[in-house]
Design a protein around this motif. Structure first.
Motif, short mmCIF file in Angstrom:
data_model
loop_
_atom_site.label_atom_id
_atom_site.label_comp_id
_atom_site.label_asym_id
_atom_site.label_seq_id
_atom_site.Cartn_x
_atom_site.Cartn_y
_atom_site.Cartn_z
N GLY A 17 0.74 -1.35 0.01
CA GLY A 17 -0.01 0.16 -0.24
C GLY A 17 0.90 1.15 0.09
N ASP A 18 0.06 2.26 0.15
CA ASP A 18 0.68 3.61 0.09
C ASP A 18 1.13 3.94 1.43
OD1 ASP A 18 1.31 6.52 0.30
OD2 ASP A 18 0.03 6.79 -1.47
N CYS A 19 2.33 4.30 1.94
CA CYS A 19 3.03 4.41 3.31
C CYS A 19 2.28 5.44 3.73
CB CYS A 19 4.54 4.21 3.46
SG CYS A 19 5.22 5.71 2.25
N ASP A 38 14.95 4.08 1.86
CA ASP A 38 15.74 4.46 0.70
C ASP A 38 14.30 4.87 -0.12
OD1 ASP A 38 17.07 4.51 -1.79
OD2 ASP A 38 17.14 2.49 -2.00
N HIS A 65 7.56 4.44 -8.53
CA HIS A 65 6.47 5.38 -8.11
C HIS A 65 6.89 6.48 -7.30
CE1 HIS A 65 2.12 5.66 -6.95
NE2 HIS A 65 2.60 6.15 -5.87
N HIS A 157 15.46 -5.07 -8.25
CA HIS A 157 14.76 -3.83 -7.94
C HIS A 157 15.76 -2.83 -8.87
CE1 HIS A 157 13.17 -0.07 -6.71
NE2 HIS A 157 11.88 -0.67 -6.35
N SER A 159 16.48 0.22 -8.26
CA SER A 159 17.16 0.87 -7.15
C SER A 159 17.71 0.34 -5.92
CB SER A 159 16.46 1.94 -6.62
OG SER A 159 15.72 2.61 -7.55
N GLN A 160 17.94 -1.08 -6.07
CA GLN A 160 18.37 -2.14 -5.07
C GLN A 160 19.43 -1.54 -4.44
OE1 GLN A 160 18.47 -5.84 -6.89
NE2 GLN A 160 19.34 -7.01 -4.76
N LYS A 161 19.42 -1.88 -3.10
CA LYS A 161 20.62 -1.71 -2.17
C LYS A 161 21.20 -2.87 -1.68
CE LYS A 161 20.69 2.84 -1.91
NZ LYS A 161 19.99 3.05 -3.03
N PRO A 184 9.33 2.48 4.93
CA PRO A 184 8.24 2.60 4.52
C PRO A 184 8.22 2.57 3.11
CG PRO A 184 9.08 4.62 5.22
CD PRO A 184 10.09 3.58 5.55
N TYR A 185 9.53 2.51 2.43
CA TYR A 185 9.61 2.48 1.06
C TYR A 185 10.51 1.19 0.62
CZ TYR A 185 7.98 7.29 1.08
OH TYR A 185 7.23 8.34 1.34
N GLY A 187 10.75 -1.46 -1.43
CA GLY A 187 11.18 -1.86 -2.75
C GLY A 187 11.25 -3.48 -2.78
N GLY A 188 12.51 -3.76 -3.09
CA GLY A 188 12.68 -5.38 -3.17
C GLY A 188 12.89 -5.97 -1.98
N SER A 190 15.62 -5.13 0.72
CA SER A 190 16.98 -5.35 1.17
C SER A 190 16.89 -5.07 2.76
CB SER A 190 17.76 -4.38 0.52
OG SER A 190 17.88 -4.77 -0.99
N GLU A 206 5.28 -1.30 0.67
CA GLU A 206 5.65 -0.96 -0.62
C GLU A 206 4.38 -1.06 -1.48
OE1 GLU A 206 8.52 -0.45 -2.69
OE2 GLU A 206 6.92 -0.33 -4.18
N ILE A 207 4.52 -0.04 -2.46
CA ILE A 207 3.20 0.38 -3.28
C ILE A 207 2.89 -0.62 -4.30
CG2 ILE A 207 4.15 2.28 -4.82
CD1 ILE A 207 1.33 3.56 -3.79
C1 LIG Z 1 14.55 3.57 -4.15
S1 LIG Z 1 13.26 2.35 -4.13
C2 LIG Z 1 13.44 1.21 -2.60
C3 LIG Z 1 14.56 0.22 -3.16
C4 LIG Z 1 14.74 -0.71 -2.09
N1 LIG Z 1 15.92 -0.02 -1.32
C5 LIG Z 1 15.62 -1.92 -2.31
O1 LIG Z 1 16.81 -2.42 -2.09
O2 LIG Z 1 14.86 -2.63 -3.14
C6 LIG Z 1 11.61 3.08 -3.47
C7 LIG Z 1 10.45 2.19 -3.28
O3 LIG Z 1 9.43 2.87 -2.77
C8 LIG Z 1 8.11 2.61 -3.44
N2 LIG Z 1 7.21 3.65 -3.33
C9 LIG Z 1 7.35 4.69 -3.77
N3 LIG Z 1 6.12 5.47 -3.24
C10 LIG Z 1 5.50 4.77 -2.34
C11 LIG Z 1 4.67 5.08 -1.29
N4 LIG Z 1 3.90 6.27 -1.22
N5 LIG Z 1 4.22 3.90 -0.44
C12 LIG Z 1 5.00 2.84 -0.41
N6 LIG Z 1 5.95 2.51 -1.31
C13 LIG Z 1 6.29 3.71 -2.15
C14 LIG Z 1 8.57 2.33 -4.94
O4 LIG Z 1 7.58 1.61 -5.58
C15 LIG Z 1 10.00 1.94 -4.91
O5 LIG Z 1 10.04 0.47 -4.87
#
Ligand SMILES: C[S@@+](CC[C@H](N)C(=O)[O-])C[C@H]1O[C@@H](n2cnc3c(N)ncnc32)[C@H](O)[C@@H]1O
Length: 224
Positions: A17-19, A38, A65, A157, A159-161, A184-185, A187-188, A190, A206-207
């Motif tokens: 969902g949306d954080c 991240d 997103h 992903h 932007s994977q860390k 809250p964000y 991604g994959g 990590s 994650e959205i």
């Molecule tokens: C920079 S990436 C994170 C990558 C993560 N650190 C990894 O190692 O995989 C940011 C993530 O935030 C998600 N995102 C963006 N807006 C969001 C929101 N409002 N709520 C939840 N997730 C969101 C994106 O879909 C994206 O996967």
């Protein structure tokens, strides 16, 4: 609107969902012990391989997103308060961060500098004071060291860390063992893998349903 049901995997609680919406629906999110994340940086990055991150609209690839607008760290600074917070790619939104705290550097070329188009360093900001501020871990496109090397978990992903980097972040931010970390964000996932493999509890949001499924899979495998 009721909050969505989480996926619970051992010590990890994961929400699709949306954080920012969840922050309103779930007061428990404000009770975490640390925020390590991240976020989308607001740079319109679209992964295009070869170190040439292009701005949205120039390729058919899926943009991240929320990356089309400036990131506002204020809600997460409020959640953390005096507790540890660590935010990646903070140089992109440094004017919205408190003047205190410090920047951390991930040296991705391991001291070799840039001989190509790949970004050779990324920066995080934390409200913790710590003597250590440089982490070296080789990461150039698909060429990666450690747990996320192509022969192991590989690329999940754009932007994977690295998991090792995120474990270092937990230590630098002095997140105690057994504490609960919010990403809250995620991604994959990590940060989640780093938490469950280092004795911390994890709450992730994650959205994007595809990245959410990948995070669930990786965190489950890590916990096993
Ligand atoms: C920079 S990436 C994170 C990558 C993560 N650190 C990894 O190692 O995989 C940011 C993530 O935030 C998600 N995102 C963006 N807006 C969001 C929101 N409002 N709520 C939840 N997730 C969101 C994106 O879909 C994206 O996967």
């Amino acid at each position: 609107m009721p909050p969505p049901e989480p996926v619970i995997i051992g010590h990890a609680t994961l929400y699709l969902g949306d954080c920012l919406e969840l922050l309103e629906l779930l007061p428990a999110l404000r009770g975490v012990d640390a925020v390590v994340t991240d976020p989308p940086y607001g740079i319109g990055y679209v992964h295009n391989g070869g170190g040439r991150g292009l701005v949205s609209g120039k390729t058919n690839l899926r943009p991240i997103h929320g990356d089309d607008r400036p990131f506002d760290p204020a809600p997460w600074l409020a959640v953390a308060g005096d507790k540890p917070i660590l935010l990646w790619c903070a140089d992109h939104y440094k004017t919205r961060l408190p003047a205190s705290g410090r920047f951390l550097c991930w040296d991705k070329s391991c001291g070799q500098g840039a001989a190509d188009n790949f970004v050779d360093a990324e920066f995080a900001w934390t409200n913790r004071k710590n003597a250590r501020c440089i982490y070296r871990h080789f990461w150039k496109g698909a060429m990666r060291a450690g747990e996320d090397a192509p022969s192991r978990s590989g690329r999940v992903h754009p932007s994977q860390k690295p998991v090792e980097l995120m474990r270092w972040c937990l230590d630098v931010a002095r997140v105690g063992l057994g504490k609960t970390v919010l990403d809250p964000y995620m991604g994959g996932g990590s940060t989640g893998v780093a938490c469950v493999t280092s004795g911390r509890k994890f709450v992730g949001v994650e959205i994007d349903p595809d990245y959410f499924a990948i995070a669930c899979r990786r965190i489950e495998a890590a916990q096993r």
